[in-house]
Design an enzyme around this catalytic site. Structure first.
Site, short mmCIF file in Angstrom:
data_model
loop_
_atom_site.label_atom_id
_atom_site.label_comp_id
_atom_site.label_asym_id
_atom_site.label_seq_id
_atom_site.Cartn_x
_atom_site.Cartn_y
_atom_site.Cartn_z
CB CYS A 1 -0.95 0.03 1.20
SG CYS A 1 -0.10 0.20 2.77
CB CYS B 1 -2.15 -2.80 7.95
SG CYS B 1 -3.21 -2.63 6.51
S1 FES Z 1 -6.45 3.54 0.90
FE1 FES Z 1 -4.41 4.15 1.04
S2 FES Z 1 -3.38 2.39 1.69
FE2 FES Z 1 -5.43 1.80 1.62
#
Ligand code: FES
Lengths: 121, 121
Positions: free
Chosen positions: A33, A102
């Site tokens: 991302c 993430c």
């Molecule tokens: S919307 Fe930007 S990383 Fe997911």
């Protein structure tokens, strides 16, 4: 889709900020991302006595970093090195599968900061 | 690495929230990061008279959605359909290349909401 713990750590993230002259500093980026995570450590006798983080990442990146900082505070650096993103996701009562990448940012940021510390020693 | 406009729209996002009984509603997800964007439209005589958004996405997703909502407010739905993520990124004085995929969420969310409106008509 997010657990209460994720929402709590996203809305009220712990240990956000920076540390001047940190003993360990890590900056890592996510290939999927493009988000960036920075971790700052204060370390005394191999014990992490203060930790701060900073990111412009998404809710999951903020929540995983927030709880990770709590999990490594007052721990020995070798214990902190053993923290996995899986353990962090479990501590948050789970993350949506699409958001597991993430949680890697927090783990890698902590590892990079501890390696920085070890390199300086 | 972020422009002042990106920081401004991230720190003070415009039109965050929801609309009860929206005339158009769109919910889209990003294949690259798993983040989700929701757009709510109030439309009268094909003019967008109110717009709100909600996301747990990253700073770039928040900033692009925030400025997009300003760009389509009081516009005709056919004008709003022409908004591209490239135009939105330009209005923000640019986005880091790794974050362009985040700007797609706003464009796709608006398109989905307008399609929802057209389907109901
Ligand atoms: S919307 Fe930007 S990383 Fe997911």
């Amino acid at each position: 889709q997010y657990s209460e713990k994720v929402m709590d750590h996203f809305m009220n993230p712990r240990n956000v900020g920076t540390i001047e002259n940190p003993d360990g500093y890590g900056k890592v980026g996510s290939p999927s991302c493009g988000d960036v995570m920075e971790i700052f450590l204060k370390i005394e006798n191999d014990i992490i006595t203060d930790v701060k983080f900073r990111t412009f990442g998404c809710a999951s990146a903020i929540a995983t970093s927030s709880i990770s900082t709590e999990m490594i505070l007052n721990k020995n650096v070798s214990e902190a090195l053993q923290l996995t993103n899986k353990a962090v996701a479990e501590a948050l009562d789970g993350l949506p599968p699409a958001k597991m990448h993430c949680s890697v940012l927090a783990e890698e940021g902590i590892k990079a900061a501890i390696e920085d510390y070890m390199g300086k020693k």
